[in-house]
Design a protein around this motif. Structure first.
Motif, PDB file in Angstrom:
ATOM      1  N   ASN A  67       0.827  -1.205   0.000  1.00  0.00           N
ATOM      2  CA  ASN A  67       0.000   0.000   0.000  1.00  0.00           C
ATOM      3  C   ASN A  67       0.862   1.257   0.000  1.00  0.00           C
ATOM      4  O   ASN A  67       0.556   2.241  -0.680  1.00  0.00           O
ATOM      5  CB  ASN A  67      -0.928   0.007   1.219  1.00  0.00           C
ATOM      6  CG  ASN A  67      -2.045  -1.007   1.102  1.00  0.00           C
ATOM      7  OD1 ASN A  67      -2.413  -1.393  -0.006  1.00  0.00           O
ATOM      8  ND2 ASN A  67      -2.581  -1.462   2.224  1.00  0.00           N
ATOM      9  N   ALA A  68       1.953   1.220   0.768  1.00  0.00           N
ATOM     10  CA  ALA A  68       2.857   2.359   0.804  1.00  0.00           C
ATOM     11  C   ALA A  68       3.497   2.578  -0.564  1.00  0.00           C
ATOM     12  O   ALA A  68       3.639   3.710  -1.033  1.00  0.00           O
ATOM     13  CB  ALA A  68       3.927   2.142   1.870  1.00  0.00           C
ATOM     14  N   MET A  69       3.870   1.488  -1.206  1.00  0.00           N
ATOM     15  CA  MET A  69       4.492   1.575  -2.518  1.00  0.00           C
ATOM     16  C   MET A  69       3.516   2.131  -3.557  1.00  0.00           C
ATOM     17  O   MET A  69       3.875   2.947  -4.401  1.00  0.00           O
ATOM     18  CB  MET A  69       4.977   0.189  -2.950  1.00  0.00           C
ATOM     19  CG  MET A  69       5.661   0.143  -4.310  1.00  0.00           C
ATOM     20  SD  MET A  69       6.266  -1.509  -4.711  1.00  0.00           S
ATOM     21  CE  MET A  69       4.720  -2.416  -4.810  1.00  0.00           C
ATOM     22  N   MET A  70       2.237   1.707  -3.466  1.00  0.00           N
ATOM     23  CA  MET A  70       1.239   2.136  -4.443  1.00  0.00           C
ATOM     24  C   MET A  70       0.889   3.609  -4.295  1.00  0.00           C
ATOM     25  O   MET A  70       0.286   4.195  -5.191  1.00  0.00           O
ATOM     26  CB  MET A  70      -0.014   1.265  -4.319  1.00  0.00           C
ATOM     27  CG  MET A  70       0.199  -0.175  -4.756  1.00  0.00           C
ATOM     28  SD  MET A  70      -1.265  -1.213  -4.582  1.00  0.00           S
ATOM     29  CE  MET A  70      -2.323  -0.491  -5.843  1.00  0.00           C
ATOM     30  N   SER A  71       1.237   4.200  -3.175  1.00  0.00           N
ATOM     31  CA  SER A  71       0.971   5.624  -2.995  1.00  0.00           C
ATOM     32  C   SER A  71       2.067   6.484  -3.623  1.00  0.00           C
ATOM     33  O   SER A  71       1.970   7.710  -3.624  1.00  0.00           O
ATOM     34  CB  SER A  71       0.845   5.949  -1.501  1.00  0.00           C
ATOM     35  OG  SER A  71       2.092   5.752  -0.848  1.00  0.00           O
ATOM     36  N   ASP A  72       3.108   5.862  -4.136  1.00  0.00           N
ATOM     37  CA  ASP A  72       4.217   6.575  -4.761  1.00  0.00           C
ATOM     38  C   ASP A  72       4.031   6.548  -6.278  1.00  0.00           C
ATOM     39  O   ASP A  72       4.224   5.510  -6.914  1.00  0.00           O
ATOM     40  CB  ASP A  72       5.531   5.886  -4.379  1.00  0.00           C
ATOM     41  CG  ASP A  72       6.756   6.589  -4.942  1.00  0.00           C
ATOM     42  OD1 ASP A  72       6.590   7.444  -5.825  1.00  0.00           O
ATOM     43  OD2 ASP A  72       7.876   6.270  -4.499  1.00  0.00           O
ATOM     44  N   PRO A  73       3.670   7.671  -6.912  1.00  0.00           N
ATOM     45  CA  PRO A  73       3.423   7.697  -8.361  1.00  0.00           C
ATOM     46  C   PRO A  73       4.614   7.211  -9.175  1.00  0.00           C
ATOM     47  O   PRO A  73       4.442   6.503 -10.171  1.00  0.00           O
ATOM     48  CB  PRO A  73       3.114   9.182  -8.635  1.00  0.00           C
ATOM     49  CG  PRO A  73       2.630   9.719  -7.333  1.00  0.00           C
ATOM     50  CD  PRO A  73       3.422   8.980  -6.289  1.00  0.00           C
ATOM     51  N   ALA A  74       5.830   7.591  -8.769  1.00  0.00           N
ATOM     52  CA  ALA A  74       7.017   7.169  -9.519  1.00  0.00           C
ATOM     53  C   ALA A  74       7.168   5.653  -9.491  1.00  0.00           C
ATOM     54  O   ALA A  74       7.480   5.028 -10.507  1.00  0.00           O
ATOM     55  CB  ALA A  74       8.264   7.842  -8.939  1.00  0.00           C
ATOM     56  N   MET A  75       6.925   5.052  -8.315  1.00  0.00           N
ATOM     57  CA  MET A  75       7.033   3.604  -8.206  1.00  0.00           C
ATOM     58  C   MET A  75       5.956   2.914  -9.028  1.00  0.00           C
ATOM     59  O   MET A  75       6.206   1.886  -9.661  1.00  0.00           O
ATOM     60  CB  MET A  75       6.927   3.182  -6.742  1.00  0.00           C
ATOM     61  CG  MET A  75       7.065   1.676  -6.522  1.00  0.00           C
ATOM     62  SD  MET A  75       8.656   1.025  -7.100  1.00  0.00           S
ATOM     63  CE  MET A  75       9.749   1.707  -5.860  1.00  0.00           C
ATOM     64  N   MET A  76       4.746   3.479  -9.052  1.00  0.00           N
ATOM     65  CA  MET A  76       3.665   2.879  -9.825  1.00  0.00           C
ATOM     66  C   MET A  76       3.973   2.914 -11.320  1.00  0.00           C
ATOM     67  O   MET A  76       3.609   2.007 -12.058  1.00  0.00           O
ATOM     68  CB  MET A  76       2.347   3.600  -9.534  1.00  0.00           C
ATOM     69  CG  MET A  76       1.786   3.309  -8.153  1.00  0.00           C
ATOM     70  SD  MET A  76       1.616   1.536  -7.826  1.00  0.00           S
ATOM     71  CE  MET A  76       0.382   1.079  -9.039  1.00  0.00           C
ATOM     72  N   GLN A  77       4.657   3.970 -11.774  1.00  0.00           N
ATOM     73  CA  GLN A  77       5.028   4.018 -13.186  1.00  0.00           C
ATOM     74  C   GLN A  77       6.068   2.942 -13.494  1.00  0.00           C
ATOM     75  O   GLN A  77       6.038   2.316 -14.554  1.00  0.00           O
ATOM     76  CB  GLN A  77       5.586   5.403 -13.540  1.00  0.00           C
ATOM     77  CG  GLN A  77       5.890   5.550 -15.037  1.00  0.00           C
ATOM     78  CD  GLN A  77       6.047   6.996 -15.457  1.00  0.00           C
ATOM     79  OE1 GLN A  77       5.557   7.894 -14.798  1.00  0.00           O
ATOM     80  NE2 GLN A  77       6.739   7.211 -16.551  1.00  0.00           N
ATOM     81  N   LYS A  78       6.978   2.717 -12.549  1.00  0.00           N
ATOM     82  CA  LYS A  78       7.960   1.646 -12.737  1.00  0.00           C
ATOM     83  C   LYS A  78       7.267   0.293 -12.828  1.00  0.00           C
ATOM     84  O   LYS A  78       7.608  -0.557 -13.648  1.00  0.00           O
ATOM     85  CB  LYS A  78       8.953   1.646 -11.580  1.00  0.00           C
ATOM     86  CG  LYS A  78       9.876   2.858 -11.537  1.00  0.00           C
ATOM     87  CD  LYS A  78      10.768   2.796 -10.311  1.00  0.00           C
ATOM     88  CE  LYS A  78      11.651   4.032 -10.181  1.00  0.00           C
ATOM     89  NZ  LYS A  78      12.483   3.982  -8.957  1.00  0.00           N
ATOM     90  N   ILE A  79       6.278   0.087 -11.945  1.00  0.00           N
ATOM     91  CA  ILE A  79       5.556  -1.190 -11.952  1.00  0.00           C
ATOM     92  C   ILE A  79       4.814  -1.371 -13.262  1.00  0.00           C
ATOM     93  O   ILE A  79       4.771  -2.468 -13.836  1.00  0.00           O
ATOM     94  CB  ILE A  79       4.600  -1.259 -10.748  1.00  0.00           C
ATOM     95  CG1 ILE A  79       5.397  -1.318  -9.442  1.00  0.00           C
ATOM     96  CG2 ILE A  79       3.675  -2.471 -10.860  1.00  0.00           C
ATOM     97  CD1 ILE A  79       4.550  -1.252  -8.199  1.00  0.00           C
ATOM     98  N   ALA A  80       4.200  -0.281 -13.753  1.00  0.00           N
ATOM     99  CA  ALA A  80       3.478  -0.363 -15.032  1.00  0.00           C
ATOM    100  C   ALA A  80       4.424  -0.771 -16.151  1.00  0.00           C
ATOM    101  O   ALA A  80       4.063  -1.542 -17.049  1.00  0.00           O
ATOM    102  CB  ALA A  80       2.821   0.978 -15.341  1.00  0.00           C
TER     103      ALA A  80
END
Length: 265
Positions: A67-80
């Motif tokens: 949940n903490a990771m998903m709140s980070d837009p930069a990390m979510m772009q990496k995951i995408a």
């Protein structure tokens, strides 16, 4: 619910995802999540498995970290961007098409989770090693019964429990250790249980055999193993459904696309 039929990887590694592309994928992901939640709500066995997983302190810590990771837009772009990675694309596609059952499979797949961690490390913007997360520092799961051992795939503990005559334990719903091993896709644990004399035709309170569980959770390896040792595919649960019926009533169950499994049932 298990291993899935192979899907061809995507050729080559595409360039960096643009924000518009990431947003489109996010929209698709939201629709997929909603559909998965609806399917899960109509599947009591799957919901029970999810509830049990969420009782595990390690899983709770992992979810908090996620949940903490998903709140980070930069990390979510990496995951995408990982969706386009040739090593991971088939797995993400399987989760998308397989719904909650596929998601449960990969929640228990340490290889997949390790690959995700390694890939995120590959695209990290810092050369410093990432500090260990709370989930990584968490103590190993506590094994108090053979049901715990089956859930977490502890083969040595399974053999110990069987050796002292504690291999026949069932939970309040009548589920055996073999049911748990199949539900949590612990192939080695299931094999150890069978080798130690587990009753492959034992049923839970709803009349479900381990084979019906394997089919309901979409576990092809477990289905094949159980059939090999003589599991009866004609047995019906209290709803009057066979293992094959359970597969066919779930359109997204990956076993529907595996003729060699369906024909064997």
């Amino acid at each position: 619910r298990p291993g899935r039929p192979g899907r061809p990887g995507r050729p080559g590694r595409p360039g960096r995802l643009e924000p518009r592309c990431v947003a489109a994928r996010a929209s698709d992901d939201e629709a997929t999540r909603l559909q998965a939640m609806q399917e899960a709500a109509s599947n009591p066995e799957l919901m029970k498995a999810v509830e049990e997983r969420m009782q595990d302190p390690t899983v709770q810590q992992e979810m908090a970290a996620m949940n903490a990771m998903m709140s980070d837009p930069a990390m979510m772009q990496k995951i995408a961007s990982l969706r386009e990675d040739p090593d991971l694309a088939p797995m993400f596609e399987e989760i998308k098409t397989g719904g909650m059952a596929a998601m449960m499979k990969y929640m228990n797949d340490q290889t997949f989770l390790t690959k995700i961690g390694e890939k995120l490390g590959d695209v990290s913007t810092t050369s410093d090693p990432a500090p260990a997360t709370t989930a990584q520092q968490a103590a190993p799961p506590e094994i108090n019964t053979i049901l715990d051992a089956a859930r977490y795939g502890d083969v040595e503990a399974i053999e110990d429990f069987c050796a002292i005559g504690k291999g026949d334990m069932v939970d309040e719903e009548g589920r055996t250790a073999l049911h748990f091993a199949v539900a949590y896709d612990q192939g080695a644990a299931a094999g150890a249980l069978i080798e130690n004399g587990a009753d492959i035709h034992a049923t839970d309170n709803a009349g479900n055999t381990a084979l019906i569980f394997a089919c309901g959770y979409g576990r092809p390896a477990a289905v094949k193993a159980l059939l090999t040792v003589g599991a009866d595919p004609t047995m019906k649960n209290k709803d009057g459904k066979t293992a094959k019926d359970v597969i066919q009533e779930q359109p997204k169950n990956p076993l529907n696309g595996m003729p060699e499994v369906m024909d064997a049932l």
